[in-house]
Write a protein that holds these residues in place. Structure first.
Motif, short mmCIF file in Angstrom:
data_model
loop_
_atom_site.label_atom_id
_atom_site.label_comp_id
_atom_site.label_asym_id
_atom_site.label_seq_id
_atom_site.Cartn_x
_atom_site.Cartn_y
_atom_site.Cartn_z
N GLY A 185 -25.67 -74.81 37.88
CA GLY A 185 -24.70 -73.80 38.29
C GLY A 185 -23.48 -74.43 38.93
O GLY A 185 -23.44 -75.64 39.13
N THR A 186 -22.46 -73.59 39.22
CA THR A 186 -21.23 -74.13 39.79
C THR A 186 -20.81 -73.38 41.06
O THR A 186 -21.17 -72.23 41.26
N ILE A 187 -20.09 -74.12 41.90
CA ILE A 187 -19.57 -73.59 43.16
C ILE A 187 -18.07 -73.85 43.20
O ILE A 187 -17.63 -74.99 43.01
N GLU A 188 -17.31 -72.76 43.41
CA GLU A 188 -15.85 -72.90 43.53
C GLU A 188 -15.41 -72.46 44.92
O GLU A 188 -15.89 -71.46 45.43
N ILE A 189 -14.53 -73.26 45.52
CA ILE A 189 -13.91 -72.88 46.78
C ILE A 189 -12.40 -72.92 46.59
O ILE A 189 -11.86 -73.94 46.14
#
Ligand SMILES: Nc1ncnc2c1ncn2[C@@H]1O[C@H](COP(=O)(O)OP(=O)(O)O)[C@@H](O)[C@H]1O
Ligand SMILES: [Mg+2]
Length: 325
Positions: free
Chosen positions: A58-62
């Motif tokens: 999965g991915t995490i964007e900030i």
């Protein structure tokens, strides 16, 4: 200010999957609370956002940037933990400024930023004290100060109030809510305490066994729980919940009614119950009943009412407040 977006984030420790696919958007400037029972995966999820723990997939964007593989120091986040390890030999000023010193920030700038931070947290008069000369709440504020001084895009809190006594906890809840209102920074706050979630959050994420049960505002969750788990978890005293034959008779798999939505009367009502136990809290009275058709039923009555153990009373659920699932 920054938006945080999780896309199908999963985490396994060995063969055990503890986060089972989380999709979530936390809006810029939002105070978002992850709440759920111990072991449901709150800290793991927070640690993946911080970069202290790597997601399995999965991915995490900030702030519009994919930080899935970025170092914690490159994510623009600051984290406050339950156990706030302050340096005991350093003053409040040096504790707050420690991270800036490490980053070789010029001394006059450190001084300015530390003093600004102390102003926000009302620590100004305490800057030259050592941690042992502070109360528990003041120490927690110093720990928060270390984060604020770095001017992060996102604050991450992991049960920061759990070590404090009840009175201080409720004071710190208000302080943190004010702090959020002043800074306007995105905050993600983990707790197992639904009262903290209800009183502080713009958005609550209820986690259970590594999955999201429901996302919504405090009143969304209170008034329209999506699942029996959320119905039972949000609200105090807990919603009365019934399964099996009782629920079948009501036309559902799970039937629920909150204590504050049960009307008690001497004269008439839907159920007849016997008083088992009474808790008189002053502002209201919690009555524990045994209802032959139902089982145990808890009702909350406004004001200080006298009930005798063993007394028979009538109880009626407010029809528009019933939970059926
Ligand atoms: N480093 C680890 N190794 C193995 N299992 C872990 C590790 N960290 C957490 N877990 C397990 O993952 C689950 C979620 O833990 P955690 O995120 O700490 O829950 P919470 O913060 O909601 O109490 C628990 O079952 C816990 O035992
Ligand atoms: Mg935890």
């Amino acid at each position: 200010m920054a938006q945080v977006v999780l896309k199908n984030v999963k985490k396994s420790f060995g063969a055990v999957e503890v986060i089972k696919g989380v999709d979530l958007t936390i809006e810029s400037g939002e105070f978002c609370v992850f709440v759920g029972p111990s072991g449901c995966g709150k800290s793991t999820l927070l640690r993946m956002i911080s970069g202290l723990e790597e997601q399995t997939s999965g991915t995490i964007e900030i702030d519009g940037k994919d930080v899935s593989n970025a170092e914690p120091s490159k994510r623009g986040i600051a984290m406050v933990f339950q156990s706030y390890a302050l340096y005991p030999h350093l003053t409040v000023r040096d504790n707050i400024g420690f991270g800036l010193s490490l980053a070789r920030t010029p001394k006059p700038e450190i001084k300015r930023r530390v003093e600004e931070t102390a102003e926000i947290l009302q620590l100004g008069p305490l800057l030259d004290r050592k941690p042992k000369e502070l109360s528990g709440g003041q120490r927690q504020r110093v720990a928060i100060g270390r984060s604020i001084v770095r001017n992060p895009k996102v604050f991450l809190f992991d049960e920061p109030l759990s070590n404090l006594d009840a009175a201080l906890r409720s004071q710190m809840r208000i302080e943190l809510t004010d702090l959020h209102a002043n800074l306007g920074t995105t905050m993600i706050y983990v707790t197992h305490d639904q009262v903290e979630a209800m009183t502080m959050a713009d958005k609550i994420v209820v986690l259970n066994g590594g999955v999201i049960e429901q996302v919504g505002s405090p009143m969304d969750l209170y008034e329209r729980p999506a699942t029996p788990f959320v119905a039972g978890f949000i609200g105090s005293p807990k919603m009365n919940l019934y399964e099996g034959k009782v629920a079948e008779a009501m036309g559902c798999a799970t039937y629920g009614i909150r204590p504050e939505h049960v009307v008690i009367s001497d004269a008439e009502g839907q159920w007849t119950g016997r008083v088992r136990h009474v808790e008189r809290l002053g502002a209201d009275t919690i009555v524990h009943l045994e209802v032959p058709d139902l089982g145990p039923l808890v009702a909350r009555v406004e004001g200080s009412r006298t009930f005798e153990p063993g007394q028979q009373v009538k109880a009626t659920p407010m029809a528009e407040r019933e939970f059926r699932h």
